[in-house]
Design an enzyme around this catalytic site. Sequence first.
Site, PDB file in Angstrom:
ATOM      1  N   GLN A 169     -76.318   2.191  -7.755  1.00 48.90           N
ATOM      2  CA  GLN A 169     -77.066   3.190  -6.981  1.00 48.90           C
ATOM      3  C   GLN A 169     -77.318   2.756  -5.545  1.00 48.90           C
ATOM      4  O   GLN A 169     -77.775   3.547  -4.718  1.00 48.90           O
ATOM      5  CB  GLN A 169     -78.398   3.488  -7.667  1.00 48.90           C
ATOM      6  CG  GLN A 169     -79.384   2.339  -7.632  1.00 48.90           C
ATOM      7  CD  GLN A 169     -80.612   2.581  -8.474  1.00 48.90           C
ATOM      8  OE1 GLN A 169     -80.554   2.523  -9.698  1.00 48.90           O
ATOM      9  NE2 GLN A 169     -81.728   2.859  -7.820  1.00 48.90           N
ATOM     10  N   CYS A 215     -82.037   5.965  -9.824  1.00 50.16           N
ATOM     11  CA  CYS A 215     -81.783   5.364 -11.135  1.00 50.16           C
ATOM     12  C   CYS A 215     -81.822   6.387 -12.266  1.00 50.16           C
ATOM     13  O   CYS A 215     -81.020   6.344 -13.198  1.00 50.16           O
ATOM     14  CB  CYS A 215     -82.767   4.237 -11.406  1.00 50.16           C
ATOM     15  SG  CYS A 215     -84.499   4.756 -11.396  1.00 50.16           S
ATOM     16  N   ASN A 229     -77.804  -1.399 -16.511  1.00 56.95           N
ATOM     17  CA  ASN A 229     -78.516  -1.081 -15.277  1.00 56.95           C
ATOM     18  C   ASN A 229     -77.586  -0.319 -14.339  1.00 56.95           C
ATOM     19  O   ASN A 229     -76.415  -0.075 -14.660  1.00 56.95           O
ATOM     20  CB  ASN A 229     -79.035  -2.376 -14.635  1.00 56.95           C
ATOM     21  CG  ASN A 229     -80.245  -2.141 -13.752  1.00 56.95           C
ATOM     22  OD1 ASN A 229     -80.525  -1.025 -13.337  1.00 56.95           O
ATOM     23  ND2 ASN A 229     -80.972  -3.193 -13.452  1.00 56.95           N
TER      24      ASN A 229
END
Length: 442
Positions: free
Chosen positions: A63, A69, A384
């Site tokens: 990102q 996110c 993530n």
Amino acid sequence: MSVIESKVTKKFHDAFLNNKKQTVIQRSVIKNGISASAENQEAQINNVPVFSIDLATGKVSNQKQSGRCWMFAALNTFRHKMIDSFQLKDFELSQNYTFFWDKYEKSNYFYENIIATANQSLDSRKVAFLLATPQQDGGQWDMIVSIFQKYGVVPKTAMPESSNSSNSRDLNTYLNKKLRKDASILRELIASGKTMMEIQAVKEKMLEEIYRFLATSLGTPPTTFDFEYRDEQKNYHLDQGLTPQSFYDKYVGVDLNEYISVINAPTADKPYNKTYTVEMLGNVVGGKEVKYLNVDMDQFKKLAVAQLEQGESIWFGCDVGQSSTRTTGIMSLDAYEMNDLFDIDFTTTKAERLDYGESLMTHAMVLTGVDVVEGKSTKWKVENSWGEKVGNQGFFVMSDAWMDEYTYQIVIRKELLSQEMQKVWEETPTVLAPWDPMGALA
């Protein structure tokens, strides 16, 4: 109020200097910093990245310098499904496309809230809340659902990243400048007695400027496009004349109405087995209501394990900055031994942290695995969206105890709930204040 007397401070000073252990620690902390001095290698040893359930996901996304996110996590859950269904490699959906429409809709949502609160003074808590941050990058699961249901999705090739989606600071600065200026205009129009038709006409011109600002900064969202790719077997595919909605239906095909947000908020004002919503939390006017089902942590984790066992990854929200290491990708309560380092007890309960502003949901990621030993979860695999240079090629390991303390939300298929919980879900939710910690945006 009592002042600090110099003799009291001198007593503290002398006691510190006479504590040789403390002065040794002082030298380490001054030289290396607090976190580096307190980092505990045992946490890494106890959280080896091996899991009894481990879903295939492909490479992690990035990102970059943006707060997207929540949309990366949602799009990643779709990406996992598409990679499996269509044998894709290194495929991503366009985060920039979703970002554009979220900013556009959040602007309108802000205008409508300003109009709705125009009879309140500028120093009222609700108006002050709105003006403090007219819009931001973060969001909630139901908010991203509203965008997907209205605008569909597109592959990244149809609307690639832009400088301002990858680093959104300037975009947010100037968009919020405009929104605050427009708020003053709308409030003045209402105060002067203008009709709602006249006010909405002015608001439409404001939205046209918003669209122009976003199109200039992020690019123009496609209305039709072609999807061209090679699968893992090198077979060529071309699908022409798609719209964002037809692409979603054909290639993603997830019925988002079948997914709900389950939270764990153990505060006295939010009894378990009840539903909640948050006033003034949303992005699309007329879109999906933000709604949560609050359950205890045992039920919370059982639902997560059940969905992973069926091969489906999970959008989740947590307070990622608490007791987690960015380099090794460990999320564990003993990642840093701060109590030992300072000889101070920093311990509080999850409820206390929520009530006193010490913790709330700050980040959304994806659960892609879990280690189940003798029927109980022990650690979790986390995808993530910070790129491959963080953690273990972008993946983190979350201890089960860390999940208990700092994970607040998971998105689960409704069918995994018990019949009793499904009935509870249909109840009218309790409305929480706009500043409630459960209104935090990931």
